[in-house]
Structures are given as structure tokens and as C-alpha cells.
Scaffold this motif. Structure first.
Motif, PDB file in Angstrom:
ATOM      1  N   GLN A  57       0.813  -1.211   0.000  1.00  0.00           N
ATOM      2  CA  GLN A  57       0.000   0.000   0.000  1.00  0.00           C
ATOM      3  C   GLN A  57       0.850   1.265   0.000  1.00  0.00           C
ATOM      4  O   GLN A  57       0.698   2.130  -0.830  1.00  0.00           O
ATOM      5  N   GLU A  58       1.737   1.370   0.997  1.00  0.00           N
ATOM      6  CA  GLU A  58       2.554   2.584   1.018  1.00  0.00           C
ATOM      7  C   GLU A  58       3.942   2.298   0.473  1.00  0.00           C
ATOM      8  O   GLU A  58       4.935   2.790   0.985  1.00  0.00           O
ATOM      9  N   TYR A  59       3.948   1.498  -0.561  1.00  0.00           N
ATOM     10  CA  TYR A  59       5.121   1.176  -1.381  1.00  0.00           C
ATOM     11  C   TYR A  59       6.157   0.349  -0.635  1.00  0.00           C
ATOM     12  O   TYR A  59       6.767  -0.528  -1.209  1.00  0.00           O
ATOM     13  N   ALA A  60       6.393   0.659   0.679  1.00  0.00           N
ATOM     14  CA  ALA A  60       7.354  -0.091   1.482  1.00  0.00           C
ATOM     15  C   ALA A  60       8.709  -0.198   0.803  1.00  0.00           C
ATOM     16  O   ALA A  60       9.363  -1.229   0.858  1.00  0.00           O
ATOM     17  N   LEU A  61       9.126   0.875   0.125  1.00  0.00           N
ATOM     18  CA  LEU A  61      10.493   0.901  -0.392  1.00  0.00           C
ATOM     19  C   LEU A  61      11.420   1.214   0.776  1.00  0.00           C
ATOM     20  O   LEU A  61      11.007   1.841   1.743  1.00  0.00           O
ATOM     21  N   VAL A  62      12.679   0.770   0.660  1.00  0.00           N
ATOM     22  CA  VAL A  62      13.643   1.167   1.676  1.00  0.00           C
ATOM     23  C   VAL A  62      14.057   2.598   1.330  1.00  0.00           C
ATOM     24  O   VAL A  62      14.765   2.838   0.362  1.00  0.00           O
ATOM     25  N   GLU A  63      13.556   3.534   2.106  1.00  0.00           N
ATOM     26  CA  GLU A  63      13.588   4.949   1.747  1.00  0.00           C
ATOM     27  C   GLU A  63      14.992   5.490   1.493  1.00  0.00           C
ATOM     28  O   GLU A  63      15.190   6.355   0.657  1.00  0.00           O
ATOM     29  N   ARG A  64      15.957   5.016   2.254  1.00  0.00           N
ATOM     30  CA  ARG A  64      17.291   5.609   2.157  1.00  0.00           C
ATOM     31  C   ARG A  64      18.180   4.896   1.143  1.00  0.00           C
ATOM     32  O   ARG A  64      19.353   5.235   1.020  1.00  0.00           O
TER      33      ARG A  64
ATOM     34  N   SER B 227      18.858   3.650  -2.962  1.00  0.00           N
ATOM     35  CA  SER B 227      18.539   4.192  -4.287  1.00  0.00           C
ATOM     36  C   SER B 227      17.458   3.342  -4.953  1.00  0.00           C
ATOM     37  O   SER B 227      17.152   2.241  -4.505  1.00  0.00           O
ATOM     38  N   VAL B 228      16.893   3.885  -6.017  1.00  0.00           N
ATOM     39  CA  VAL B 228      15.887   3.164  -6.793  1.00  0.00           C
ATOM     40  C   VAL B 228      16.449   1.822  -7.250  1.00  0.00           C
ATOM     41  O   VAL B 228      15.809   0.776  -7.119  1.00  0.00           O
ATOM     42  N   MET B 229      17.691   1.856  -7.766  1.00  0.00           N
ATOM     43  CA  MET B 229      18.313   0.628  -8.263  1.00  0.00           C
ATOM     44  C   MET B 229      18.453  -0.407  -7.155  1.00  0.00           C
ATOM     45  O   MET B 229      18.126  -1.583  -7.336  1.00  0.00           O
ATOM     46  N   GLU B 230      18.934   0.051  -5.984  1.00  0.00           N
ATOM     47  CA  GLU B 230      19.095  -0.895  -4.875  1.00  0.00           C
ATOM     48  C   GLU B 230      17.756  -1.491  -4.458  1.00  0.00           C
ATOM     49  O   GLU B 230      17.656  -2.662  -4.111  1.00  0.00           O
ATOM     50  N   ASN B 231      16.712  -0.654  -4.497  1.00  0.00           N
ATOM     51  CA  ASN B 231      15.388  -1.159  -4.154  1.00  0.00           C
ATOM     52  C   ASN B 231      14.919  -2.221  -5.138  1.00  0.00           C
ATOM     53  O   ASN B 231      14.361  -3.238  -4.740  1.00  0.00           O
ATOM     54  N   VAL B 232      15.173  -1.967  -6.433  1.00  0.00           N
ATOM     55  CA  VAL B 232      14.761  -2.965  -7.424  1.00  0.00           C
ATOM     56  C   VAL B 232      15.568  -4.241  -7.217  1.00  0.00           C
ATOM     57  O   VAL B 232      15.013  -5.339  -7.165  1.00  0.00           O
ATOM     58  N   LEU B 233      16.885  -4.085  -7.045  1.00  0.00           N
ATOM     59  CA  LEU B 233      17.745  -5.265  -6.897  1.00  0.00           C
ATOM     60  C   LEU B 233      17.399  -6.057  -5.638  1.00  0.00           C
ATOM     61  O   LEU B 233      17.619  -7.266  -5.587  1.00  0.00           O
ATOM     62  N   SER B 234      16.839  -5.386  -4.634  1.00  0.00           N
ATOM     63  CA  SER B 234      16.526  -6.114  -3.400  1.00  0.00           C
ATOM     64  C   SER B 234      15.495  -7.217  -3.656  1.00  0.00           C
ATOM     65  O   SER B 234      15.386  -8.156  -2.877  1.00  0.00           O
ATOM     66  N   GLY B 235      14.770  -7.120  -4.775  1.00  0.00           N
ATOM     67  CA  GLY B 235      13.861  -8.210  -5.133  1.00  0.00           C
ATOM     68  C   GLY B 235      14.587  -9.507  -5.452  1.00  0.00           C
ATOM     69  O   GLY B 235      13.992 -10.579  -5.451  1.00  0.00           O
ATOM     70  N   GLN B 236      15.894  -9.409  -5.708  1.00  0.00           N
ATOM     71  CA  GLN B 236      16.694 -10.591  -6.052  1.00  0.00           C
ATOM     72  C   GLN B 236      17.393 -11.206  -4.843  1.00  0.00           C
ATOM     73  O   GLN B 236      18.135 -12.165  -4.973  1.00  0.00           O
TER      74      GLN B 236
ATOM     75  N   LEU C  45      10.895   4.403 -15.526  1.00  0.00           N
ATOM     76  CA  LEU C  45      11.740   5.093 -14.557  1.00  0.00           C
ATOM     77  C   LEU C  45      13.224   4.909 -14.843  1.00  0.00           C
ATOM     78  O   LEU C  45      14.046   5.012 -13.943  1.00  0.00           O
ATOM     79  N   GLU C  46      13.579   4.653 -16.143  1.00  0.00           N
ATOM     80  CA  GLU C  46      14.974   4.318 -16.416  1.00  0.00           C
ATOM     81  C   GLU C  46      15.930   5.448 -16.046  1.00  0.00           C
ATOM     82  O   GLU C  46      17.079   5.210 -15.671  1.00  0.00           O
ATOM     83  N   HIS C  47      15.434   6.695 -16.046  1.00  0.00           N
ATOM     84  CA  HIS C  47      16.315   7.826 -15.738  1.00  0.00           C
ATOM     85  C   HIS C  47      16.411   8.067 -14.227  1.00  0.00           C
ATOM     86  O   HIS C  47      17.107   8.961 -13.779  1.00  0.00           O
ATOM     87  N   MET C  48      15.700   7.271 -13.429  1.00  0.00           N
ATOM     88  CA  MET C  48      15.646   7.512 -11.982  1.00  0.00           C
ATOM     89  C   MET C  48      16.515   6.541 -11.192  1.00  0.00           C
ATOM     90  O   MET C  48      16.519   6.591  -9.964  1.00  0.00           O
ATOM     91  N   ALA C  49      17.248   5.653 -11.891  1.00  0.00           N
ATOM     92  CA  ALA C  49      17.916   4.544 -11.206  1.00  0.00           C
ATOM     93  C   ALA C  49      18.774   4.986 -10.023  1.00  0.00           C
ATOM     94  O   ALA C  49      18.844   4.302  -9.013  1.00  0.00           O
TER      95      ALA C  49
ATOM     96  N   ASP D 126      13.356   8.112  -1.442  1.00  0.00           N
ATOM     97  CA  ASP D 126      12.513   9.125  -0.794  1.00  0.00           C
ATOM     98  C   ASP D 126      12.403  10.422  -1.598  1.00  0.00           C
ATOM     99  O   ASP D 126      11.723  11.350  -1.173  1.00  0.00           O
ATOM    100  N   GLN D 127      13.075  10.479  -2.754  1.00  0.00           N
ATOM    101  CA  GLN D 127      12.938  11.679  -3.589  1.00  0.00           C
ATOM    102  C   GLN D 127      11.824  11.521  -4.620  1.00  0.00           C
ATOM    103  O   GLN D 127      11.534  12.451  -5.361  1.00  0.00           O
ATOM    104  N   LEU D 128      11.215  10.312  -4.674  1.00  0.00           N
ATOM    105  CA  LEU D 128      10.242  10.042  -5.725  1.00  0.00           C
ATOM    106  C   LEU D 128       8.821  10.405  -5.280  1.00  0.00           C
ATOM    107  O   LEU D 128       8.525  10.452  -4.088  1.00  0.00           O
TER     108      LEU D 128
END
Lengths: 262, 272
Positions: free
Chosen positions: A86-93, A95-104, A135-139, A144-146
Motif C-alpha cells: 500500500q505505502e510502497y514499502a520501499l527502503v527509503e534511504r 537508491s531506486v536501483m538498490e530497491n529494485v535489486l533487493s527483489g533478487q 523510470l529508467e532515468h531515476m535509477a 525518498d525523492q520520488l
């Protein structure tokens, strides 16, 4: 591919959050789970990947009984179930790339993940997914900037890089504005279609659910009270799920203007 | 709150009703009486002859301490460097021990809520309840005088401080981020590195420089009990009544503390 048999969850406080839920989802089917707050929607999807331990009953994914797996096998099984929050639950601190990679994380060892040395094939896939969600330019930005919609796209990319068979989606649009909500719902449904994924989407916006999914499940006080197509959701059914309300006025077709923008 | 209605129907409001008002007055009376009694006790125990000539003596010491013996600075560089090392290494050493203890003490990360958590809390409390000067006294007796005793004293005292602040930070993390990482099939350690560590990094960095700053001040006095550093020079000078040296040492300590405060303020500003 996913079967729930008499899945029940009683919390230590004594609250019965889920009561004998039987459900079968074929491969590639996207279904919406609707119901009032406290009906057990979140508990249901969390009982499948055992972020919440079900009290009794079984959940079977591709022939494997998830409810009896030991810790190691549960981790392996979780890789096949992507989750969107619901509230995205990204690791705020991070980067976008690290958040995506954390799925692996379920696929790489501790030191590789600690040193951020993910295999190049994984990084290629992360870039492909970021491009797919726009979001390729946001990697390199920090999460928390998004904006809300951008964060949820990162959340979707994180779930998909797991290469899941099933998506568990918990109120993906509850924190988003109406337009972004539709874009996110459309993106999730398109991606499920492209990859042949099944998905359970908790959602409390009935109109939105009716727009996007072929099957709707109604949950009320932990019990399944409805299972049918979006067109079967008559005012009587909604009254049964949510209680008395003037449904004709509230679920009117939302008009479809200005939706095509990214 | 007291609301009274007069005969003509006007509502009168006062902060306290009569009963509360009287209680309040009595409490003040008792408090004042106790204060006066204690004051009288202190007064009768004080040797007023020593008190009345205190300004004279202070002025006398002050005049002897001025000007500071600037040339003495050449002997202070090494002890000053020792002091800095005690504080820095002590902080690093304490963090090495405090981080695991904090994870064991935080409700949401401890492997066992009863035995292990309470053990960790016990370590934190005992480390905090003993002043570093006392730690140094004990350690000088155990491992002998010198810089190492001071370093260990500082690190033992800092464990409790760092671990306490850190475990409170761990308990305040956003569990949804942890849940999301867990849901990917990450192991316990990966969840810690990806889900928890990024969230506590600002707290960890802030605590570290804050404690380092405190440790600089604490390590300047450790020499008084023989645990190395600039305090050793201080005690030597005091013993031989070399007041100009004492004043220079005090000045050097003041500058060192100012610099450390400036550094830690800069670092904390950069992190947050």
C-alpha cells in the motif's frame, strides 16, 4: 496454480481474521479482493507468503504446500511470490536501483548482496524493468525523492525482478490520486498479462476493481461472501459485503478522460 | 477546573477549586520548610572562615597561574595525541560491541525476548551506571597504568550509551520496509542489511560522533587516575603546585573540546 483450503487465521488477541477461506486461482488469472476495512484482506494475502502465519488450513502453490515449509524452503517459495504494498514499502534511504535489486535477495548470497555485487544479468533485468515502468532515468535517485506513483512503480519493478509466478498486491492505489491509481492498476494488469502471472489484488475502490479485473472476491469478517465477475457486483451484493448504502450513486461508471498520459 | 454559578446566574471560572487551592498552598509551604531546614543544616556544617577568604585564595591562585607557561606546550603534544587516541579508539571499540548488543536488546530484532534481551539490557545498564573515571580506576589496577587502560575504560563506559540509543532507534524503524524485504525471500542477515541498516544509519552516525565528542572530554580527566592522556600532566602539575602549567593545560583542553564539538556538529549536520 494457487489453492487455498480452509485457510484460517486467529490472532493471539482472539480476533478471527480469516475463517475457512477456500479459493482456487488458475494460472494467469488476476482477481480483486474487496471488502470493508478489517475484513481480513491483508491477512489473507499475508497468510499465503506467511508474513502472517495461518492458524490452520493450507495454501498450495504449484503443488507445493506453503503452510508446512521450513524456513529455508519458505524463503525459496517466497521468491515465486512478488508482493506490492500500500505505502510502497520501499527502503527509503536506498537508491531506486538498490530497491529494485533487493527483489533478487532470495537468489544471491549474503556477501554479494552486502557488497552490492549483483550478477550483470540481474542488473540488465533491473534496467529493463525500470524502463518498462518508465523510470529508467531515476535509477540513481534515492527512493525518498520520488513521488507516490513513481515509488509504486519501483515497488512493482522490485516484485517483478523476483521472476514470480504470483503477485500479492496489497491496496496498491490507496495512497495515490485517482489518475495515478488507474495508471498503476493498468500497469499491474498489463504486466500480469505479458508474463502470464496470477495476482490477488486487495482493493477497496470497487469502481477501480470493476474496471480492470475479470474476477472479484468479496470478503466480510474473514469469510468469503462473493465470487464472481465484475458485472455480478450488484447493489445487493455490495450491501451484503459492506452494509447499507446508496450503491447506484457511488459506483457509477467513472468517466475515462485523460488517461493515456504516462 | 472550577466553575461556580453565582446567584444571578453568571458562571465564574477559576483555575482551581477551593480544595485544590488549599492543597497547592500547603505543598508550597512544606516544600519551602524542607528547603530552609536543609539550608540551615548546610550552613551550620560550613566553616565560614574558609568561605569568606575564598575570593582572596582564588585571586592568589589566579595571579600565580597567569600568564600560562607557554613553553610547556612542547611536553603536551604527546599526551594530547594520546587523549585523542583514547577517545577515538575507545569509541570505535565500543561500537564494535554496542551494535550487536543493540540488536539483541531491541524488541523487534532480539532472538529471544526474555533471557537474551534482558541480558543485553543488563550489560547496557551496568556499563552506563559506572562512570568512566571509576572504570579507569578499576582497569589501572587490573591491566596497569597507561593509555590502554584509558581506552578500555572509555569503550566500556560508551557501550551502554551507544547501545541504548541505537536499540531505541532500531525499535522505531518502519516495519513495512522490513516486511517488504522479508517477502522477497531474503535471509535474516539480508533483511538486516537491506531492511534495517539503511533505516538506522543516520542514528548510528549521529550517536557515534556525539559519543566521540563526549569521550574527548572524558578522556582528558582519565590521567588523574593514571590511565594516560593529558590528565596525567594535569595531576603532575597540580602536585607540584605549578599553576602556570595547570592554566595552560586547562586552555589546551578547552580548545580540544571546542574543536571536537565543532567537528561533531559538522558531521551531524552533513548526515541529517
Amino acid at each position: 496454480m494457487l489453492q487455498l483450503q480452509k485457510l484460517t487465521k486467529r490472532y493471539p488477541t482472539g480476533d478471527l481474521a480469516l475463517s475457512d477461506v477456500d479459493l482456487e486461482i488458475p494460472k494467469g488469472q488476476v482477481l480483486a479482493l474487496i471488502g470493508p476495512s478489517g475484513a481480513g484482506k491483508s491477512t489473507l494475502i499475508r497468510s499465503i507468503n506467511r508474513l502472517v502465519e495461518p492458524t490452520s488450513g493450507v495454501a498450495i502453490l504449484d503443488g507445493e504446500n506453503l503452510t508446512t515449509l521450513n524456513a529455508g524452503n519458505l524463503r525459496k517459495a517466497r521468491r515465486r511470490m512478488g508482493m506490492i504494498f500500500q505505502e510502497y514499502a520501499l527502503v527509503e534511504r536506498l537508491s531506486v536501483m538498490e530497491n529494485v535489486l533487493s527483489g533478487q535477495l532470495g537468489y544471491v548470497g549474503f556477501w554479494r548482496s552486502f557488497l552490492r555485487k549483483f550478477p550483470q544479468s540481474t542488473i540488465d533485468e533491473a534496467f529493463r524493468l525500470l524502463e518498462r515502468v518508465g523510470l529508467e532515468h531515476m535509477a540513481d535517485k534515492r527512493a525518498d525523492q520520488l513521488s507516490g506513483g513513481q515509488r509504486q512503480r519501483v515497488g512493482i519493478a522490485r516484485a517483478l525482478i523476483q521472476d514470480p509466478k504470483l503477485l500479492l498486491v496489497d491496496e496498491p492505489t490507496a495512497s495515490l490520486d485517482p489518475k495515478t491509481s488507474r495508471q498503476i492498476m493498468r500497469l499491474i494488469c498489463e504486466l500480469c498479462d505479458e508474463r502470464g502471472l496470477s495476482a490477488i489484488i486487495n482493493i477497496h475502490d470497487v469502481a477501480l476493481a470493476k474496471m480492470f479485473v475479470p474476477r472479484v472476491i468479496g470478503l466480510k469478517l474473514g469469510k468469503m461472501v462473493f465470487d464472481g465477475g465484475p458485472d455480478d457486483l450488484t447493489p445487493d451484493v455490495l450491501t451484503d459485503i459492506y452494509g447499507e448504502e446508496d450503491w447506484e450513486a457511488t459506483i457509477e461508471k467513472v468517466d475515462d478522460e485523460d488517461e493515456e498520459t504516462a | 477546573m472550577a466553575i461556580k454559578q453565582t446567584t444571578d446566574g453568571t458562571k465564574v471560572w477559576a483555575r482551581r477549586n477551593t480544595k485544590e487551592q488549599i492543597t497547592n498552598w500547603i505543598m508550597w509551604l512544606v516544600g519551602t520548610a524542607i528547603f530552609m531546614y536543609c539550608w540551615q543544616g548546610i550552613s551550620s556544617e560550613t566553616d565560614w572562615d574558609f568561605f569568606w577568604d575564598a575570593p582572596e585564595i582564588a585571586a592568589d591562585i589566579g595571579s600565580r597561574a597567569m600568564p600560562p607557561k607557554w613553553g610547556y606546550i612542547t611536553t603536551l603534544w604527546v599526551p594530547l595525541w594520546d587523549t585523542l587516541n583514547i577517545a577515538t579508539m575507545g569509541t570505535v571499540l565500543s561500537l564494535v560491541m554496542a551494535i550487536p548488543i543493540a540488536f539483541l536488546a531491541a524488541r523487534n530484532t532480539t532472538p529471544d525476548k526474555y533471557i537474551i534481551r534482558n541480558l543485553a539490557l543488563l550489560i547496557i545498564v551496568s556499563s552506563r551506571s559506572i562512570n568512566s573515571l571509576i572504570w579507569a580506576l578499576l582497569l589501572v589496577a587490573i591491566i596497569g597504568p597507561g593509555v590502554f587502560a584509558g581506552l578500555v575504560a572509555i569503550s566500556l563506559r560508551s557501550i551502554g550509551f551507544c547501545a541504548k540509543l541505537l536499540y531505541e532507534a532500531i525499535e522505531e524503524i518502519d516495519e513495512k520496509q522490513v516486511e517488504a524485504i522479508t517477502a522477497t525471500g531474503a535471509s535474516r542477515w539480508q533483511v538486516m542489511v537491506f531492511g534495517i541498516l539503511p533505516q538506522i544509519m543516520p542514528a548510528l552516525a549521529g550517536i557515534t560522533v556525539f559519543r566521540w565528542d563526549i569521550n574527548i572530554r572524558e578522556s582528558t580527566v582519565l590521567g588523574l587516575v593514571g590511565a594516560g592522556g593529558i590528565g596525567l600532566q594535569m595531576q603532575g602539575s597540580l602536585n607540584i603546585l605549578a599553576w602556570p602549567q595547570v592554566s595552560l593545560i586547562l586552555l589546551v583542553i578547552l580548545i580540544a573540546v571546542l574543536v571536537s564539538e565543532w567537528v561533531s556538529a559538522k558531521v551531524r549536520g552533513a548526515i541529517i
